[in-house]
Design a protein around this motif. Sequence first.
Motif, PDB file in Angstrom:
ATOM      1  N   GLU A 147      -9.431  -0.085   3.297  1.00  0.00           N
ATOM      2  CA  GLU A 147      -9.407   1.143   2.525  1.00  0.00           C
ATOM      3  C   GLU A 147     -10.792   1.770   2.580  1.00  0.00           C
ATOM      4  O   GLU A 147     -11.802   1.074   2.493  1.00  0.00           O
ATOM      5  CB  GLU A 147      -9.030   0.835   1.076  1.00  0.00           C
ATOM      6  CG  GLU A 147      -8.752   2.097   0.299  1.00  0.00           C
ATOM      7  CD  GLU A 147      -8.371   1.838  -1.145  1.00  0.00           C
ATOM      8  OE1 GLU A 147      -8.113   0.680  -1.512  1.00  0.00           O
ATOM      9  OE2 GLU A 147      -8.336   2.820  -1.902  1.00  0.00           O
TER      10      GLU A 147
ATOM     11  N   SER B   7      -4.624   7.695  -0.523  1.00  0.00           N
ATOM     12  CA  SER B   7      -5.780   6.860  -0.198  1.00  0.00           C
ATOM     13  C   SER B   7      -6.044   6.930   1.292  1.00  0.00           C
ATOM     14  O   SER B   7      -5.114   7.077   2.087  1.00  0.00           O
ATOM     15  CB  SER B   7      -5.522   5.407  -0.575  1.00  0.00           C
ATOM     16  OG  SER B   7      -5.777   5.223  -1.928  1.00  0.00           O
ATOM     17  N   ARG B   8      -7.326   6.786   1.628  1.00  0.00           N
ATOM     18  CA  ARG B   8      -7.705   6.764   3.035  1.00  0.00           C
ATOM     19  C   ARG B   8      -7.841   5.315   3.510  1.00  0.00           C
ATOM     20  O   ARG B   8      -8.470   4.502   2.826  1.00  0.00           O
ATOM     21  CB  ARG B   8      -9.066   7.434   3.216  1.00  0.00           C
ATOM     22  CG  ARG B   8      -9.105   8.907   2.894  1.00  0.00           C
ATOM     23  CD  ARG B   8      -8.569   9.718   4.047  1.00  0.00           C
ATOM     24  NE  ARG B   8      -8.993  11.111   3.972  1.00  0.00           N
ATOM     25  CZ  ARG B   8      -8.348  12.067   3.297  1.00  0.00           C
ATOM     26  NH1 ARG B   8      -7.261  11.783   2.621  1.00  0.00           N
ATOM     27  NH2 ARG B   8      -8.799  13.312   3.310  1.00  0.00           N
ATOM     28  N   TYR B   9      -7.264   5.036   4.671  1.00  0.00           N
ATOM     29  CA  TYR B   9      -7.439   3.708   5.272  1.00  0.00           C
ATOM     30  C   TYR B   9      -7.869   3.893   6.707  1.00  0.00           C
ATOM     31  O   TYR B   9      -7.447   4.842   7.366  1.00  0.00           O
ATOM     32  CB  TYR B   9      -6.125   2.918   5.282  1.00  0.00           C
ATOM     33  CG  TYR B   9      -5.534   2.713   3.916  1.00  0.00           C
ATOM     34  CD1 TYR B   9      -5.901   1.619   3.144  1.00  0.00           C
ATOM     35  CD2 TYR B   9      -4.626   3.621   3.391  1.00  0.00           C
ATOM     36  CE1 TYR B   9      -5.375   1.447   1.875  1.00  0.00           C
ATOM     37  CE2 TYR B   9      -4.099   3.463   2.122  1.00  0.00           C
ATOM     38  CZ  TYR B   9      -4.481   2.365   1.364  1.00  0.00           C
ATOM     39  OH  TYR B   9      -3.974   2.194   0.110  1.00  0.00           O
ATOM     40  N   SER B  10      -8.704   2.959   7.186  1.00  0.00           N
ATOM     41  CA  SER B  10      -8.945   2.972   8.621  1.00  0.00           C
ATOM     42  C   SER B  10      -8.157   1.818   9.215  1.00  0.00           C
ATOM     43  O   SER B  10      -8.149   0.710   8.663  1.00  0.00           O
ATOM     44  CB  SER B  10     -10.435   2.840   8.924  1.00  0.00           C
ATOM     45  OG  SER B  10     -10.916   1.627   8.450  1.00  0.00           O
TER      46      SER B  10
ATOM     47  N   LEU C 215       0.827  -1.203   0.000  1.00  0.00           N
ATOM     48  CA  LEU C 215       0.000   0.000   0.000  1.00  0.00           C
ATOM     49  C   LEU C 215       0.863   1.255   0.000  1.00  0.00           C
ATOM     50  O   LEU C 215       0.356   2.365  -0.080  1.00  0.00           O
ATOM     51  CB  LEU C 215      -0.903   0.024   1.243  1.00  0.00           C
ATOM     52  CG  LEU C 215      -1.813  -1.165   1.461  1.00  0.00           C
ATOM     53  CD1 LEU C 215      -2.604  -0.974   2.744  1.00  0.00           C
ATOM     54  CD2 LEU C 215      -2.767  -1.341   0.283  1.00  0.00           C
TER      55      LEU C 215
ATOM     56  N   ILE D 208      -7.493  -3.445   8.941  1.00  0.00           N
ATOM     57  CA  ILE D 208      -7.182  -2.352   8.023  1.00  0.00           C
ATOM     58  C   ILE D 208      -8.146  -2.437   6.864  1.00  0.00           C
ATOM     59  O   ILE D 208      -8.440  -3.525   6.366  1.00  0.00           O
ATOM     60  CB  ILE D 208      -5.712  -2.385   7.534  1.00  0.00           C
ATOM     61  CG1 ILE D 208      -5.480  -1.256   6.523  1.00  0.00           C
ATOM     62  CG2 ILE D 208      -5.332  -3.725   6.948  1.00  0.00           C
ATOM     63  CD1 ILE D 208      -4.034  -0.935   6.259  1.00  0.00           C
TER      64      ILE D 208
END
Lengths: 87, 668
Positions: free
Chosen positions: B435, A56-59, A31, B433
Amino acid sequence: MNISNCKLNTEYLITDVNAKETDMKDFLFTLGCYPGERVVLISRLPSMYVVDIKNSRYSIDDDLARAICLIEPMEADKEDIMERVVV
Amino acid sequence: MKIALAGNPNSGKTTLFNAITGKVEYVGNWPGVTVEKKEGSVKSSLNPGKRKMTIVDLPGAYSMSPYTSEESITRDFVRKEGPDVIINIVDATNLGRSLFFTSQLMELGIPVVIALNKSDMIQKKGIIIDTELLSELLGCPVVRTVSTKSMNNGLDFLIEAVQSVFDTKKKQQPLHIKGMKTDASKEEQEQIDKTRFSVVNEIVDRVERRRMDSSEHTFQDTIDRVVANKWLGIPIFALVIWVVFSISQSWLGPWLADLFVGWIDAFYELVESVLGENVHPVLSSLLLDGIIGGVGAVVGFLPLIMVLFFMLALLEDSGYMARVALVMDPYFKKIGLSGKSIIPMIVSTGCAIPGVMATRTIKNERQRRTTALLAPFMPCGAKLPIIALFAGVFFRDNVWVGTSMYFLAIFVIILGGLIIRKITGDTSKSYFIMELPEYRIPSIKRATISMLNRAKAFIVKAGTIILISNAVVHMLQTFNWRFQVVGTSAPETSILASIATPMAWLFIPLGFGIWQFAAAAVTGFIAKENVVGTLAVTFAITNFIDVEEFALISGGSDVMTVFGIGAVAALSYLVFNLFTPPCFAAIGSMNSEMESPKWLWGAIAFQLGMGYVLSFFVYQVGTLVTTGSVGSGFLGGLIAVLAMIGYVVYLMKKGSSKRMIPVAQEVA
């Protein structure tokens, strides 16, 4: 310092990824989350962190947030440990 | 010519696949919707030369080193099945990450064409990409596409480019990555991949200009903070679910169903008048009561199912699903699962088969198998007619009946998760995790297409499996073992009754020890819609939806009296049908995801036991509350239930001690 205790909306450089599972470390690599890359913490949510890596957004959960160690870009310049030149 | 579609998750591969082939494969706005490969051929409007072009849609992958099992499908396909051309779908808003995978694909020696998808989004975000320079630096064609648009979407140019790289046979040169070798050690590989990323970064620096940095806080991030808020997260999720199900079950759905049933009734009467008196009564009864009545009873609920699928498609398109996963993660961790387990469960409210398949995105094996066991507890679309029937007949369409079933399902899932964690003795946690896709206004068009597609599948199922099941049930009910027609005075002598009666004994402690109910529960395993169909055939009722009208036409005896059970037993029967194992097709998909006969049989036994125990408590406690004494068959049922619970407790104890041993060894 790691993602769980860094400042919001501030750019940091990753110094180390201490994930217990090596698979996870490899996955994060794909990533673009590896030492030398930039990361920004966008939001702190309950037991969860939203980060921006390579647009990019990830949690990620708190265990993973604690595994990603950071340093301020200015500090990185001083210590001269980064391979990548920060512009 | 075989063309593979490969790219990062949620880059729009399946949307592009649907646009190229004209198919209607399942799409959604979260990473990991596609978990298996799908084939189709390029539609003729994009293929003027009428060449044979097969296109294969693959699950999303971030790289050639798979993390989860659906990613390995992609790697294995491009490595081993030798496609002629690879269309690499690159999310234009995310070049920096996507091109890492691109550079790996180009090393396979298969010609690559890049579809720079979501090209409409880059303008909105103030990103400028020099497509020509990108193509020159990578050494392969780059075509801008917008797969969500139906016109000017760039697909014609894409297919042209694919044909031309195939025809020219000119070898594409992969990117030069220093130190690249095939037999690299782990450390060397890491170094190569770092170099790979820096090569990609250089390309991105040259071709892309961003007006606004993506790491700035946006409106989307504000929405995230609201929907995942500590206090609001769960209430918002509950509200969303409630809206989806109340609209389909108690608002729009029944209104449409009323309209629909009128047409089915008219059709029944039409066929009846055409047949007249000249047709043999056994044949006309098979046609009218067995086929039209049975299938009609099921098809009558089609509008409810269509509305449900429409609502689910809107939900899946919005980007909210990924947020549900992160909201639920802390809670699911407490029962030994992770936030990713919620997605298979929500998908299962439509159908458990894709729901169980969606568990592939879960890396941890025990979590994946447990999720595959628990997801079918969510009432699926096919169980909606059962809920609607019993809510309508016994509870005057009370909204709480349907909604409470979903909350009961959540309770069962929590309980099941805890029990299974104890039995396996595995308390490991894994990282989470995911996206986060961007939110978007759900497309009414896409939701309509998805709804019509599911409706078509439902009608096909009603016209095949359900029709045959009903015809068989009707025949078995019409004849006795000596193949004589059973008279109306002795229906219990029929083949069906004699098979189902011994089973009905088992259901006495649950309040529905009547052979018709036993038969319906069994045909339900073929397809859950059959429960309604079989009840319609065996009780000779054709109109389940307009219950009041039914009471009028059958001279005051309404459906409730015909069934011969009370409201408590009806609720128990509903619970039994919802929480026993799903249909055979869903069990088949559990089998392929669990990859273990021990887990599969354990899961089926667990689901059967769960359904039985819950029904027992609903009936016996309900009867005790309403009448002051326990229901029929209490003692026998109690012994069976205690035996089941006892066995599960024994397994849990055994599982926990298994976990203790390694800890003790460590201490020693």
